[in-house]
Write an enzyme that holds these catalytic residues in place. Structure first.
Site, short mmCIF file in Angstrom:
data_model
loop_
_atom_site.label_atom_id
_atom_site.label_comp_id
_atom_site.label_asym_id
_atom_site.label_seq_id
_atom_site.Cartn_x
_atom_site.Cartn_y
_atom_site.Cartn_z
N LYS A 156 0.88 -1.25 0.07
CA LYS A 156 0.10 0.11 0.00
C LYS A 156 0.80 1.31 -0.06
CE LYS A 156 -3.80 -2.39 2.13
NZ LYS A 156 -4.37 -3.00 3.22
N GLN B 109 -4.87 -1.95 9.36
CA GLN B 109 -4.49 -3.08 8.88
C GLN B 109 -5.22 -4.31 9.69
OE1 GLN B 109 -3.28 -3.80 5.73
NE2 GLN B 109 -4.05 -5.79 5.87
N ASP C 242 -11.13 2.29 3.88
CA ASP C 242 -11.75 0.94 3.60
C ASP C 242 -13.15 0.59 3.44
OD1 ASP C 242 -9.57 -0.84 3.01
OD2 ASP C 242 -8.95 -1.09 5.32
#
Ligand code: NAP
Length: 285
Positions: A53, A97, A120
């Site tokens: 990322k 994460q 997200d």
């Protein structure tokens, strides 16, 4: 033989588009968009995802900062960090994460992220807006699937869509997005009897289960588009999807490979979401 839906090449197009918009904003005196990634613990797969990322961000001109925390980080420390990033005007997107070392902390930490920084789209508010057909940003994997279908001119409206898997991250939001594009959607799961009877009637089949080979060619409608979200390790240790590629590609008209299908699209859509968050914060319509 089915034609391959090339996620790698389509992701490059998405990234190029993000990069040119970022360059344009900066050229006109704007600040640099930024993504903050929280990585708690030492999960090797998470470390790879976060590294990727960061690399993606660098490629398109988005600034990314990674907050690496030890495995024994408390929920309060995580919440304090999210709170700091929420109030930081330089941070556009916040991504925590998963999995967290303490799985039981996940919901509370994700729900602490401000929806306009929730790149997200895991916050219940983001899920609710998606459900209402009015999302701020789109969840990355489902959005990547739709973008890939669009790229190859595969019509969704009026088509029968079957989504196998009902997770909050992939299956449910993918079903919502297909519905919002006027597909007629069936969602299957582990307690669906006679799975093949559903998959076989689908013009668009999305499989997000996490079991290699669960979809075989005899479960696919001739001419269908098969979107394989699964990421599994085969007996040979190689990455593979949920769909048996050889038999499915003999029946389908379109198919995504694993690797090189949905995965790169997921990564690219995160960049698009970070840019969207930036636009929200900068008041760019
Ligand atoms: P998940 O949370 O484990 O959900 C799996 C879903 O599959 C569940 O809804 C489960 O049903 C269903 N299922 C399990 N066995 C089944 C069966 N025999 N028949 C029909 N449905 C069955 O997984 P996820 O997070 O959605 O991820 C799914 C896969 O996609 C994984 O391989 C993951 O690594 C991959 N993934 C890939 C990307 C990407 O970018 N390519 C992104 C995210 C995830 P129940 O609800 O009844 O248990």
């Amino acid at each position: 033989m089915a034609a391959v839906l090339d996620g790698k090449a389509t992701a490059v197009k998405v990234k190029n588009s993000v990069a040119s918009k970022v360059a344009d904003y900066i050229a006109h005196g704007g600040r640099v968009p930024s993504l903050a990634v929280i990585l708690a613990g030492e999960n090797p797969a998470s470390q790879v995802y976060v590294r990727n990322k960061k690399k993606d961000c660098e490629e398109v001109g988005i600034f990314s900062s990674v907050y690496v925390l030890p495995s024994d980080t408390s929920k309060k420390e995580l919440l304090d960090l999210v709170s700091f990033l929420n109030s930081d005007p330089e941070t556009d997107g916040i991504l925590c994460q998963l999995p967290l070392p303490r799985r039981e902390d996940e919901n509370e930490v994700l729900e602490a992220i401000l929806p306009d920084k929730d790149v997200d789209c895991f916050h219940p508010y983001s899920a609710g807006r998606l459900f209402q057909g009015n999302p701020l940003m789109l969840p990355c994997t489902p959005a990547g699937i739709i973008r890939l279908l669009d790229e190859y001119g595969i019509q969704i409206e009026g088509k029968r869509c079957c989504v196998v898997g009902r997770s909050n991250i992939v299956g449910k939001p993918a079903a919502m997005l297909l519905l919002s594009r006027s597909g007629t959607v069936t969602v299957c799961h582990s307690r669906t009897p006679d799975l093949a009877s559903h998959t076989r009637s689908a013009d668009i089949l999305v499989c997000a289960v996490g079991k290699a080979g669960i979809i075989t060619g005899d479960m696919v409608k001739p001419g269908a588009a098969v979107i394989d979200v699964g990421m599994n390790r085969g007996a040979d240790g190689k990455l593979c999807g949920d769909c048996d590629f050889d038999s499915c590609s003999g029946v389908a008209e379109w198919i995504t490979p694993v690797p090189g299908g949905v995965g790169p699209m997921t990564r690219a859509m995160l960049l698009e979401n970070t840019l969207t968050a930036y636009r929200i914060h900068e008041g760019i319509v």
